[in-house]
Design a protein around this motif. Structure first.
Motif, PDB file in Angstrom:
ATOM      1  N   ASN A  72       0.830  -1.214   0.000  1.00  0.00           N
ATOM      2  CA  ASN A  72       0.000   0.000   0.000  1.00  0.00           C
ATOM      3  C   ASN A  72       0.859   1.256   0.000  1.00  0.00           C
ATOM      4  OD1 ASN A  72      -2.477  -1.334  -0.016  1.00  0.00           O
ATOM      5  ND2 ASN A  72      -2.580  -1.424   2.226  1.00  0.00           N
ATOM      6  N   PHE A  73       1.922   1.227   0.763  1.00  0.00           N
ATOM      7  CA  PHE A  73       2.778   2.405   0.881  1.00  0.00           C
ATOM      8  C   PHE A  73       3.529   2.702  -0.415  1.00  0.00           C
ATOM      9  CE2 PHE A  73       6.589   4.715   2.249  1.00  0.00           C
ATOM     10  CZ  PHE A  73       5.985   5.766   2.928  1.00  0.00           C
ATOM     11  N   THR A  74       4.017   1.645  -1.077  1.00  0.00           N
ATOM     12  CA  THR A  74       4.824   1.835  -2.284  1.00  0.00           C
ATOM     13  C   THR A  74       4.001   1.876  -3.565  1.00  0.00           C
ATOM     14  OG1 THR A  74       5.161  -0.548  -2.536  1.00  0.00           O
ATOM     15  CG2 THR A  74       6.844   0.685  -1.289  1.00  0.00           C
ATOM     16  N   GLY A  75       2.774   1.363  -3.499  1.00  0.00           N
ATOM     17  CA  GLY A  75       1.961   1.264  -4.716  1.00  0.00           C
ATOM     18  C   GLY A  75       2.275   0.017  -5.530  1.00  0.00           C
ATOM     19  N   HIS A  84      11.106  -8.300  -4.298  1.00  0.00           N
ATOM     20  CA  HIS A  84      12.232  -7.363  -4.174  1.00  0.00           C
ATOM     21  C   HIS A  84      12.645  -7.048  -2.744  1.00  0.00           C
ATOM     22  CE1 HIS A  84      12.580  -6.587  -8.423  1.00  0.00           C
ATOM     23  NE2 HIS A  84      11.261  -6.611  -8.471  1.00  0.00           N
ATOM     24  N   PHE A  85      11.755  -7.178  -1.788  1.00  0.00           N
ATOM     25  CA  PHE A  85      12.076  -6.825  -0.408  1.00  0.00           C
ATOM     26  C   PHE A  85      12.434  -8.069   0.392  1.00  0.00           C
ATOM     27  CE2 PHE A  85       9.978  -3.089  -1.898  1.00  0.00           C
ATOM     28  CZ  PHE A  85      10.468  -2.043  -1.145  1.00  0.00           C
ATOM     29  N   GLU A  86      13.272  -7.856   1.398  1.00  0.00           N
ATOM     30  CA  GLU A  86      13.657  -8.948   2.288  1.00  0.00           C
ATOM     31  C   GLU A  86      12.478  -9.281   3.200  1.00  0.00           C
ATOM     32  OE1 GLU A  86      16.798  -9.631   5.907  1.00  0.00           O
ATOM     33  OE2 GLU A  86      17.430  -8.334   4.249  1.00  0.00           O
ATOM     34  N   ILE A  87      12.085 -10.538   3.170  1.00  0.00           N
ATOM     35  CA  ILE A  87      10.946 -11.002   3.961  1.00  0.00           C
ATOM     36  C   ILE A  87      11.481 -11.887   5.084  1.00  0.00           C
ATOM     37  CG2 ILE A  87       8.747 -12.270   3.884  1.00  0.00           C
ATOM     38  CD1 ILE A  87       8.776  -9.741   2.109  1.00  0.00           C
ATOM     39  N   ASN A  88      11.018 -11.616   6.315  1.00  0.00           N
ATOM     40  CA  ASN A  88      11.486 -12.413   7.450  1.00  0.00           C
ATOM     41  C   ASN A  88      10.685 -13.720   7.540  1.00  0.00           C
ATOM     42  OD1 ASN A  88       9.043 -11.781   8.725  1.00  0.00           O
ATOM     43  ND2 ASN A  88       9.950 -10.221  10.043  1.00  0.00           N
ATOM     44  N   VAL A  89      11.029 -14.556   8.507  1.00  0.00           N
ATOM     45  CA  VAL A  89      10.378 -15.873   8.639  1.00  0.00           C
ATOM     46  C   VAL A  89       8.890 -15.762   8.941  1.00  0.00           C
ATOM     47  CG1 VAL A  89      12.465 -17.139   9.247  1.00  0.00           C
ATOM     48  CG2 VAL A  89      11.114 -16.068  11.049  1.00  0.00           C
ATOM     49  N   ALA A  90       8.458 -14.654   9.530  1.00  0.00           N
ATOM     50  CA  ALA A  90       7.039 -14.449   9.825  1.00  0.00           C
ATOM     51  C   ALA A  90       6.274 -13.949   8.597  1.00  0.00           C
ATOM     52  CB  ALA A  90       6.877 -13.474  10.993  1.00  0.00           C
ATOM     53  N   GLY A  91       6.984 -13.703   7.490  1.00  0.00           N
ATOM     54  CA  GLY A  91       6.323 -13.266   6.266  1.00  0.00           C
ATOM     55  C   GLY A  91       6.161 -11.758   6.137  1.00  0.00           C
ATOM     56  N   ASN A  92       6.896 -11.013   6.950  1.00  0.00           N
ATOM     57  CA  ASN A  92       6.832  -9.554   6.900  1.00  0.00           C
ATOM     58  C   ASN A  92       8.104  -8.971   6.275  1.00  0.00           C
ATOM     59  OD1 ASN A  92       4.313  -9.255   8.312  1.00  0.00           O
ATOM     60  ND2 ASN A  92       5.409  -9.848  10.180  1.00  0.00           N
ATOM     61  N   VAL A  93       7.986  -7.742   5.818  1.00  0.00           N
ATOM     62  CA  VAL A  93       9.157  -7.018   5.326  1.00  0.00           C
ATOM     63  C   VAL A  93       9.925  -6.534   6.544  1.00  0.00           C
ATOM     64  CG1 VAL A  93       9.932  -4.982   4.028  1.00  0.00           C
ATOM     65  CG2 VAL A  93       7.935  -6.279   3.245  1.00  0.00           C
ATOM     66  N   THR A  94      11.229  -6.715   6.498  1.00  0.00           N
ATOM     67  CA  THR A  94      12.053  -6.232   7.604  1.00  0.00           C
ATOM     68  C   THR A  94      11.917  -4.711   7.717  1.00  0.00           C
ATOM     69  OG1 THR A  94      14.301  -6.084   8.444  1.00  0.00           O
ATOM     70  CG2 THR A  94      14.058  -6.097   6.086  1.00  0.00           C
ATOM     71  N   ASN A  95      12.114  -4.194   8.897  1.00  0.00           N
ATOM     72  CA  ASN A  95      12.076  -2.737   9.063  1.00  0.00           C
ATOM     73  C   ASN A  95      13.484  -2.144   8.982  1.00  0.00           C
ATOM     74  OD1 ASN A  95      12.797  -3.812  11.570  1.00  0.00           O
ATOM     75  ND2 ASN A  95      11.919  -2.095  12.706  1.00  0.00           N
ATOM     76  N   ASP A  96      14.430  -2.902   8.430  1.00  0.00           N
ATOM     77  CA  ASP A  96      15.806  -2.438   8.230  1.00  0.00           C
ATOM     78  C   ASP A  96      15.819  -1.491   7.035  1.00  0.00           C
ATOM     79  OD1 ASP A  96      18.455  -2.074   7.467  1.00  0.00           O
ATOM     80  OD2 ASP A  96      19.006  -4.174   7.691  1.00  0.00           O
ATOM     81  N   PHE A  97      16.066  -0.209   7.314  1.00  0.00           N
ATOM     82  CA  PHE A  97      15.988   0.804   6.252  1.00  0.00           C
ATOM     83  C   PHE A  97      17.003   0.558   5.143  1.00  0.00           C
ATOM     84  CE2 PHE A  97      18.751   2.661   9.501  1.00  0.00           C
ATOM     85  CZ  PHE A  97      19.844   3.068   8.770  1.00  0.00           C
ATOM     86  N   THR A  98      18.211   0.097   5.485  1.00  0.00           N
ATOM     87  CA  THR A  98      19.222  -0.157   4.461  1.00  0.00           C
ATOM     88  C   THR A  98      18.738  -1.236   3.497  1.00  0.00           C
ATOM     89  OG1 THR A  98      20.990   0.447   5.989  1.00  0.00           O
ATOM     90  CG2 THR A  98      21.636  -0.830   4.055  1.00  0.00           C
ATOM     91  N   SER A  99      18.215  -2.299   4.061  1.00  0.00           N
ATOM     92  CA  SER A  99      17.696  -3.387   3.240  1.00  0.00           C
ATOM     93  C   SER A  99      16.540  -2.903   2.365  1.00  0.00           C
ATOM     94  CB  SER A  99      17.220  -4.533   4.147  1.00  0.00           C
ATOM     95  OG  SER A  99      16.553  -5.506   3.395  1.00  0.00           O
ATOM     96  N   ASN A 100      15.656  -2.101   2.932  1.00  0.00           N
ATOM     97  CA  ASN A 100      14.486  -1.641   2.179  1.00  0.00           C
ATOM     98  C   ASN A 100      14.846  -0.646   1.075  1.00  0.00           C
ATOM     99  OD1 ASN A 100      12.879  -3.334   3.649  1.00  0.00           O
ATOM    100  ND2 ASN A 100      12.172  -1.764   5.070  1.00  0.00           N
ATOM    101  N   VAL A 101      15.798   0.219   1.337  1.00  0.00           N
ATOM    102  CA  VAL A 101      16.240   1.150   0.289  1.00  0.00           C
ATOM    103  C   VAL A 101      16.899   0.360  -0.839  1.00  0.00           C
ATOM    104  CG1 VAL A 101      17.864   3.014  -0.265  1.00  0.00           C
ATOM    105  CG2 VAL A 101      16.425   3.178   1.773  1.00  0.00           C
ATOM    106  N   ASN A 102      17.735  -0.614  -0.480  1.00  0.00           N
ATOM    107  CA  ASN A 102      18.373  -1.435  -1.512  1.00  0.00           C
ATOM    108  C   ASN A 102      17.361  -2.313  -2.248  1.00  0.00           C
ATOM    109  OD1 ASN A 102      21.132  -0.614  -1.481  1.00  0.00           O
ATOM    110  ND2 ASN A 102      21.329  -1.590   0.509  1.00  0.00           N
ATOM    111  N   SER A 103      16.312  -2.714  -1.569  1.00  0.00           N
ATOM    112  CA  SER A 103      15.239  -3.463  -2.219  1.00  0.00           C
ATOM    113  C   SER A 103      14.507  -2.583  -3.224  1.00  0.00           C
ATOM    114  CB  SER A 103      14.248  -3.993  -1.176  1.00  0.00           C
ATOM    115  OG  SER A 103      14.874  -4.927  -0.327  1.00  0.00           O
ATOM    116  N   LEU A 104      14.263  -1.344  -2.846  1.00  0.00           N
ATOM    117  CA  LEU A 104      13.617  -0.409  -3.764  1.00  0.00           C
ATOM    118  C   LEU A 104      14.520  -0.160  -4.976  1.00  0.00           C
ATOM    119  CD1 LEU A 104      11.039   1.244  -4.115  1.00  0.00           C
ATOM    120  CD2 LEU A 104      12.197   3.141  -2.974  1.00  0.00           C
ATOM    121  N   LYS A 105      15.812  -0.034  -4.724  1.00  0.00           N
ATOM    122  CA  LYS A 105      16.782   0.118  -5.817  1.00  0.00           C
ATOM    123  C   LYS A 105      16.708  -1.094  -6.745  1.00  0.00           C
ATOM    124  CE  LYS A 105      21.674   0.004  -6.711  1.00  0.00           C
ATOM    125  NZ  LYS A 105      22.906  -0.470  -6.131  1.00  0.00           N
TER     126      LYS A 105
END
Length: 195
Positions: A72-75, A84-105
């Protein structure tokens, strides 16, 4: 002798005309390259803006981010987020900003946005190289164009290798954007008139 003088005078007129034609062509080329740099830098700035939004969103979420929230946030759709995003074992996107920025890249690389920016930057580099022998009246303009090019390359580098912290990254975006705009205006001001 009179024929030689007439021929010489005619040759000088032709050469003078060619010089102004070359200067006019050079001016057009400088204007074209400057516009291309500004347009490409605007594309870079747009993507960098998305980096900062994701960076901030990741920092503000103290817990891992549900895939649906990131979608929803990214569209993006949820499958694209998972791809593209790192997903943890619980099935969520990590809240690690470095990982998320690199995932967006990674996402922007996969859809060709970053590749297109790099392709245009290479084209700009070639055009600037072709302009490296400016007419005398355009020497200062060319020097300023080189600085504009360097600034745009620095901007592009931020897109390719995002680093630092959110505050300095955002400040660097604002600073470079302002410098690019100012340098382009300077080129417009010192450009010889096309009279």
């Amino acid at each position: 002798m009179k024929r030689i003088l007439i021929l010489l005078a005619f040759s000088m007129l032709v050469l003078a005309g060619c010089g102004s034609a070359n200067a006019a062509e050079y001016r057009d080329s400088i204007e074209d390259v400057s516009e291309q740099i500004i347009d490409n830098s605007a594309d870079v700035e747009t993507l960098l803006g998305y980096y900062t939004v994701i960076w901030k969103f990741s920092i503000e979420n103290s817990n891992p981010i549900p895939v649906s929230d990131m979608a929803n946030f990214t569209g993006m759709d949820e499958d694209t987020v998972r791809e593209h995003f790192e997903i943890n074992v619980a099935g969520n996107v990590t809240n690690d900003f470095t990982s998320n920025v690199n995932s967006l890249k990674s996402y922007y690389e996969s859809i060709g946005d970053i590749g297109q920016i790099e392709e245009v930057a290479d084209e700009i580099k070639g055009k600037i190289s072709d302009l490296n022998d400016p007419p005398k009246d355009y020497e200062k303009v060319y020097e300023e164009l080189l600085i504009l090019y360097d600034l745009s390359e620095e901007f592009k580098e931020m897109l390719i290798n995002p680093s630092g912290n959110l505050q300095t990254f955002s400040q660097n975006i604002n600073d470079l954007s302002g410098e690019i705009t100012s340098k382009n205006k300077r080129i417009e001001v010192i450009m010889p008139s096309d009279d």
